[in-house]
Design an enzyme around this catalytic site. Sequence first.
Site, PDB file in Angstrom:
ATOM      1  N   LYS A 109     -98.030  -5.215  -9.121  1.00  0.00           N
ATOM      2  CA  LYS A 109     -99.143  -5.637  -9.979  1.00  0.00           C
ATOM      3  C   LYS A 109     -99.499  -7.101  -9.787  1.00  0.00           C
ATOM      4  CE  LYS A 109     -98.994  -1.683 -12.111  1.00  0.00           C
ATOM      5  NZ  LYS A 109    -100.070  -0.728 -12.195  1.00  0.00           N
TER       6      LYS A 109
HETATM    7  C1  LIG Z   1     -93.442   0.171 -10.260  1.00  0.00           C
HETATM    8  C2  LIG Z   1     -94.641   1.045 -10.250  1.00  0.00           C
HETATM    9  N1  LIG Z   1     -94.777   1.948  -9.278  1.00  0.00           N
HETATM   10  C3  LIG Z   1     -95.835   2.754  -9.216  1.00  0.00           C
HETATM   11  C4  LIG Z   1     -96.830   2.721 -10.172  1.00  0.00           C
HETATM   12  C5  LIG Z   1     -98.006   3.633 -10.036  1.00  0.00           C
HETATM   13  O1  LIG Z   1     -99.136   2.910  -9.651  1.00  0.00           O
HETATM   14  P1  LIG Z   1    -100.586   3.439 -10.045  1.00  0.00           P
HETATM   15  O2  LIG Z   1    -100.610   3.508 -11.521  1.00  0.00           O
HETATM   16  O3  LIG Z   1    -101.514   2.432  -9.496  1.00  0.00           O
HETATM   17  O4  LIG Z   1    -100.703   4.784  -9.436  1.00  0.00           O
HETATM   18  C6  LIG Z   1     -96.724   1.802 -11.223  1.00  0.00           C
HETATM   19  C7  LIG Z   1     -97.735   1.693 -12.298  1.00  0.00           C
HETATM   20  O5  LIG Z   1     -98.839   1.430 -12.083  1.00  0.00           O
HETATM   21  C8  LIG Z   1     -95.632   0.925 -11.239  1.00  0.00           C
HETATM   22  O6  LIG Z   1     -95.546   0.000 -12.179  1.00  0.00           O
HETATM   23  N1  LIG Z   2     -97.904   1.739 -14.242  1.00  0.00           N
HETATM   24  C1  LIG Z   2     -98.841   0.903 -14.885  1.00  0.00           C
HETATM   25  C2  LIG Z   2     -99.801   1.683 -15.723  1.00  0.00           C
HETATM   26  C3  LIG Z   2    -101.114   0.967 -15.887  1.00  0.00           C
HETATM   27  O1  LIG Z   2    -101.777   1.037 -14.678  1.00  0.00           O
HETATM   28  P1  LIG Z   2    -103.000   0.147 -14.257  1.00  0.00           P
HETATM   29  O2  LIG Z   2    -102.852   0.035 -12.791  1.00  0.00           O
HETATM   30  O3  LIG Z   2    -104.192   0.849 -14.708  1.00  0.00           O
HETATM   31  O4  LIG Z   2    -102.905  -1.185 -14.912  1.00  0.00           O
HETATM   32  C4  LIG Z   2     -98.099  -0.172 -15.645  1.00  0.00           C
HETATM   33  O5  LIG Z   2     -97.061  -0.588 -15.178  1.00  0.00           O
HETATM   34  O6  LIG Z   2     -98.516  -0.601 -16.673  1.00  0.00           O
END
Ligand SMILES: Cc1ncc(COP(=O)(O)O)c(C=O)c1O
Ligand SMILES: N[C@@H](CCOP(=O)(O)O)C(=O)O
Length: 462
Positions: free
Chosen positions: A113
């Site tokens: 993120k």
């Molecule tokens: C560590 C981790 N892996 C994978 C994901 C999945 O990613 P996305 O929600 O973009 O599919 C998330 C949450 O977003 C996450 O925090």
């Molecule tokens: N896995 C995410 C969930 C939120 O996803 P986002 O990509 O829409 O912000 C988290 O860790 O919060």
Amino acid sequence: MMRYISTRGAAPSLTFGEAMMTGLARDGGLYVPETIPHISPDQIAALVGQSYEDIAFAVMRPYIGDLFTDAEFKGLIAKAYAGFGHMARAPLKQLAPNHFLLELFHGPTLAFKDFAMQLIGQMMQAALAKSGERITIVGATSGDTGSAAIEAFKGLANVDVFILFPHGRVSEVQRRQMTTPDAANIHALAIDGTFDDAQARLKDMFNDFAFRDGVRLAGVNSINWARVLAQVVYYFSAAVSLGAPHRKVSFTVPTGNFGDIFAGYIARQMGLPIEKLVIATNQNDILHRALSTGDYRPDGVVPSISPSMDIQVSSNFERALFDAYGRDGKAIAALMDDLKAGAFHISQGALETLRATFASGRCSESETQDTIRQTLNDSAELLCPHSAVGVYVAQDHLGATPMITLATAHPAKFPDAVEQASGLRPALPPRMADMMTKPERVTRVPNDLAALQALVRERIAR
Ligand SMILES: Cc1ncc(COP(=O)(O)O)c(C=O)c1O
Ligand SMILES: N[C@@H](CCOP(=O)(O)O)C(=O)O
């Protein structure tokens, strides 16, 4: 200049800057670029050997319009990634002859993120400095978006940040990352419900125009197109280091809200030679079921050892459906209405379009644990449970094309699960060591829109 349109076809088109500050479209849809800029093989070849920051500029520049000059944008990118703990920002490691791991956890909060959030933090601050506005950010998190947002926005004078996380359903490290920062503009809220509840209440807030306009609501979830855009970059940096544009690659992406893998889809649409994008789910496998059967039917979130992926209403899937339905906003609005009533069915044509790009797989709890143990034995790599879900699913899709699995978080964010699987307890970096003993600041909140809105209004009036 690039404009952004809503997946539901009934909201005004916006510039990049407007879309970034707007969040959800006013028809409830998600903003996407009106057209996807193409990068030629020669332009991709020119990225070989460039720094992550230079690749970021080349990939994102066509999307941002006139919001920033080239010099300003380069400066923001440089600041965004200066705090990363690895020179390469997103290093690749080899796990097996044709299987690579893209480590995306060297940012300040130890998850992928940070790549987008650090940049959005810079871009929003620069945009607010120009406009003189004050905004209220509300975010929903299953653990990682929240801490990344808090890190990016803490202490800013013109931004209040409210983060909704599901009470009791994030790891202790994730929770403390959100509850121990002492900046007055940060508000950690533990909601009685799941991530899906938190995200639904967030979208409700955006759909209540009086509230939205009254508090000047902005979003930093992947609702915000700028989040997705910043994540497109590491698909390019990884692919060129393995031979693109002359060699194809595939990616396996641990998936929950579909933002990260959708960024890979955008890279592919831009011209990056990606053969397959493999959706890897944990036991909350709605996306794997949807791609296998055409039926998108949430059936309740079951807590797992990869809690950030405990999601059943996967927001960005709407963006992929929009393209699969030939960008027919009315069709998407109808599907989303069906979803409100319980489920929707993907048409055969759209399903075939999706399957031409995406494959999918599911990883159970015991398979996640076994993969953590096995990968440590075979490759001396300690995976977080989310990355382990990716590595497990990728193994079913290995072939002649190099496979790159995204390692989305550092194992130290999930020490209990990792220790239970491997016998090793990963340590937090020394800069975070005091987090585990610092006092926590958190408000328990009900899963209730009116109560949440009242709390936000009351806090920003202080
Ligand atoms: C560590 C981790 N892996 C994978 C994901 C999945 O990613 P996305 O929600 O973009 O599919 C998330 C949450 O977003 C996450 O925090
Ligand atoms: N896995 C995410 C969930 C939120 O996803 P986002 O990509 O829409 O912000 C988290 O860790 O919060």
